[in-house]
Design a protein around this motif. Structure first.
Motif, short mmCIF file in Angstrom:
data_model
loop_
_atom_site.label_atom_id
_atom_site.label_comp_id
_atom_site.label_asym_id
_atom_site.label_seq_id
_atom_site.Cartn_x
_atom_site.Cartn_y
_atom_site.Cartn_z
N PRO A 125 0.83 -1.21 0.00
CA PRO A 125 0.00 0.00 0.00
C PRO A 125 0.87 1.26 0.00
CG PRO A 125 -0.76 -1.56 1.66
CD PRO A 125 0.54 -2.09 1.13
N LEU A 126 0.49 2.22 -0.82
CA LEU A 126 1.24 3.47 -0.93
C LEU A 126 1.13 4.25 0.38
CD1 LEU A 126 2.79 5.25 -3.01
CD2 LEU A 126 0.63 6.45 -3.37
N THR A 127 2.25 4.80 0.84
CA THR A 127 2.26 5.63 2.05
C THR A 127 2.87 6.99 1.72
OG1 THR A 127 4.47 4.93 2.72
CG2 THR A 127 2.61 3.62 3.54
N GLN A 128 2.60 7.95 2.60
CA GLN A 128 3.19 9.27 2.42
C GLN A 128 4.72 9.20 2.49
OE1 GLN A 128 1.58 11.79 1.38
NE2 GLN A 128 3.05 13.44 1.66
N ALA A 129 5.26 8.27 3.27
CA ALA A 129 6.72 8.12 3.36
C ALA A 129 7.30 7.68 2.01
CB ALA A 129 7.08 7.11 4.45
N ARG A 130 6.64 6.72 1.36
CA ARG A 130 7.12 6.27 0.05
C ARG A 130 6.97 7.38 -0.98
NH1 ARG A 130 10.62 4.59 -2.76
NH2 ARG A 130 10.30 3.16 -4.48
N VAL A 131 5.86 8.13 -0.88
CA VAL A 131 5.65 9.25 -1.79
C VAL A 131 6.79 10.26 -1.65
CG1 VAL A 131 4.17 11.26 -2.21
CG2 VAL A 131 3.14 9.01 -1.92
N ARG A 132 7.19 10.54 -0.41
CA ARG A 132 8.30 11.49 -0.18
C ARG A 132 9.59 10.98 -0.79
NH1 ARG A 132 8.03 16.00 2.12
NH2 ARG A 132 6.16 16.48 3.33
N GLU A 133 9.87 9.70 -0.61
CA GLU A 133 11.09 9.12 -1.21
C GLU A 133 11.07 9.29 -2.72
OE1 GLU A 133 11.69 5.38 1.88
OE2 GLU A 133 11.28 4.95 -0.24
N LEU A 134 9.93 8.95 -3.31
CA LEU A 134 9.82 9.03 -4.77
C LEU A 134 9.99 10.47 -5.24
CD1 LEU A 134 6.88 6.52 -5.30
CD2 LEU A 134 9.24 6.18 -6.05
N ALA A 135 9.39 11.42 -4.51
CA ALA A 135 9.47 12.83 -4.90
C ALA A 135 10.90 13.36 -4.79
CB ALA A 135 8.52 13.67 -4.05
N ALA A 136 11.71 12.73 -3.93
CA ALA A 136 13.09 13.17 -3.75
C ALA A 136 14.00 12.61 -4.85
CB ALA A 136 13.60 12.74 -2.38
N VAL A 164 -0.83 8.25 -7.64
CA VAL A 164 0.59 8.21 -7.25
C VAL A 164 1.29 9.50 -7.70
CG1 VAL A 164 2.79 7.03 -7.62
CG2 VAL A 164 0.69 5.69 -7.28
N LEU A 165 1.06 9.89 -8.95
CA LEU A 165 1.75 11.08 -9.47
C LEU A 165 1.26 12.36 -8.81
CD1 LEU A 165 2.34 10.55 -13.28
CD2 LEU A 165 4.03 10.95 -11.48
N ASP A 166 -0.04 12.44 -8.56
CA ASP A 166 -0.57 13.63 -7.89
C ASP A 166 0.10 13.80 -6.53
OD1 ASP A 166 -2.52 14.92 -5.86
OD2 ASP A 166 -3.32 15.53 -7.79
N ALA A 167 0.21 12.70 -5.79
CA ALA A 167 0.81 12.76 -4.45
C ALA A 167 2.29 13.17 -4.54
CB ALA A 167 0.67 11.41 -3.75
N ILE A 168 2.99 12.68 -5.56
CA ILE A 168 4.41 13.01 -5.72
C ILE A 168 4.57 14.47 -6.15
CG2 ILE A 168 6.47 12.64 -7.15
CD1 ILE A 168 5.66 9.69 -7.35
N VAL A 169 3.84 14.86 -7.20
CA VAL A 169 4.08 16.15 -7.83
C VAL A 169 3.85 17.31 -6.87
CG1 VAL A 169 3.19 17.72 -9.60
CG2 VAL A 169 3.77 15.36 -10.20
N ARG A 170 2.85 17.18 -5.99
CA ARG A 170 2.58 18.31 -5.09
C ARG A 170 3.73 18.58 -4.13
NH1 ARG A 170 0.88 16.68 -0.16
NH2 ARG A 170 -0.24 18.58 0.37
N LEU A 171 4.62 17.57 -3.97
CA LEU A 171 5.76 17.75 -3.07
C LEU A 171 6.99 18.31 -3.78
CD1 LEU A 171 5.67 14.44 -0.97
CD2 LEU A 171 4.78 16.69 -0.35
N LEU A 172 6.96 18.36 -5.11
CA LEU A 172 8.14 18.82 -5.83
C LEU A 172 8.39 20.31 -5.54
CD1 LEU A 172 7.55 17.09 -9.29
CD2 LEU A 172 9.03 16.32 -7.41
N PRO A 173 9.67 20.69 -5.43
CA PRO A 173 9.97 22.09 -5.15
C PRO A 173 9.37 23.00 -6.23
CG PRO A 173 11.99 20.74 -5.20
CD PRO A 173 10.87 19.86 -5.63
N GLY A 174 8.70 24.04 -5.79
CA GLY A 174 8.13 24.99 -6.74
C GLY A 174 6.70 24.69 -7.12
N ILE A 175 6.11 23.64 -6.55
CA ILE A 175 4.72 23.32 -6.89
C ILE A 175 3.75 23.93 -5.90
CG2 ILE A 175 3.01 21.47 -7.05
CD1 ILE A 175 4.62 21.36 -9.48
N MET A 176 3.97 23.66 -4.61
CA MET A 176 3.00 24.10 -3.63
C MET A 176 3.18 25.57 -3.30
SD MET A 176 1.59 21.62 -0.68
CE MET A 176 3.19 20.91 -0.58
N GLY A 177 2.08 26.33 -3.33
CA GLY A 177 2.16 27.76 -3.05
C GLY A 177 2.76 28.02 -1.68
N ASN A 178 2.12 27.46 -0.67
CA ASN A 178 2.56 27.69 0.70
C ASN A 178 3.30 26.46 1.18
OD1 ASN A 178 2.86 28.10 3.39
ND2 ASN A 178 0.68 28.16 3.86
#
Ligand code: SAH
Length: 234
Positions: free
Chosen positions: A94-105, A149-163
């Motif tokens: 099952p996908l977790t926020q921790a795995r999403v963070r790893e992938l986004a990095a 999966v991609l939505d969860a990753i992309v929002r963590l990429l630098p320059g994506i989230m406003g705040n």
């Protein structure tokens, strides 16, 4: 370097779909991330362009052929491609926020969307596919899971989230569900915003948020507190 996502699918028109809108869509336009969508059927070789066949040993439905999928993968992600290769699969971890963070990095991701009854087991082994599930239910195909999966990753990429701070207080980031949220008006249909949130007392507000998060987590997701599905910070 942008984050490079490659999708292998039998329905390329489903992309970017929702990923072309809002934060993710803006990021795609701005070059924060790239999307390479490949049609698995382009790797078929017979004159019917077949991609599936009946399951060995019998049973319902059809199975994605290993030779076709491997050819599609090798074209989209050559041997020296170090990006993780994910197969969307209800049998996966099952996908977790921790795995999403790893992938986004990382530098990107290759996502294979299954269809029919699934894919031939041998290609999962031979191409080192990591099976990832988005929950205990069955979709008709891996495409909506790839969007998730991609939505969860992309929002963590630098320059994506406003705040940027809004990333760190979300549900799961501290192993807890998030506290309830309120906005104006102060009173709506006879319901008030909890007075502490309007008190200006930052310590009291922080305490209230923590208590609410604990209470909600205990009531709805005690498994998170027991550490069973604990999503440790990556
Ligand atoms: N016969 C399979 C289900 C196939 S569903 C089984 O019982 O395990 C068809 C495709 O949808 C799968 O190959 C997978 O890519 C995708 N899919 C279905 N449910 C999913 C889930 N919960 N998470 C991720 N992908 C899923």
């Amino acid at each position: 370097m942008p984050f490079n996502a490659t999708i292998l699918t039998l329905y390329p028109d489903m992309f970017p779909g929702p990923l072309g809108m809002s934060m993710a869509g803006r990021g795609l336009e701005d070059g924060v991330w790239t999307l390479d969508v490949r049609n698995i059927r382009d790797a078929a070789t017979d004159r019917h362009a077949s991609v599936d066949d009946t399951p060995a040993g019998g049973g319902p439905g059809m199975v994605l052929k290993p030779d076709v999928l491997a050819r599609a993968m090798d074209a989209a992600s050559p041997e020296d491609d170090t990006r993780p290769r994910l197969l969307m699969s209800p049998r996966g971890k099952p996908l977790t926020q921790a795995r999403v963070r790893e992938l986004a990095a990382g530098k990107g991701v290759v996502i294979v969307c299954g269809r029919f009854e699934g894919v031939d087991e041998r290609v999962i082994e031979a191409r080192n596919l990591e099976e990832v599930s988005i929950g205990d239910y069955i979709l008709s195909g891996g495409e909506p899971a790839a969007h998730v999966v991609l939505d969860a990753i992309v929002r963590l990429l630098p320059g994506i989230m406003g705040n940027d701070a809004s990333g760190s207080e979300e549900s799961f980031e501290a192993g807890l569900l998030e506290h309830p949220q309120f906005t104006r008006p102060r009173e709506w249909e006879g319901r008030e915003i909890p007075p502490v949130l309007l008190s200006g007392d930052h310590a009291a507000i922080a305490r209230w948020k923590r208590e609410q998060a604990m209470e909600l987590t205990r009531a709805r997701r005690p498994d998170l507190l027991e550490g069973k599905n604990r999503d440790e910070k990556a």
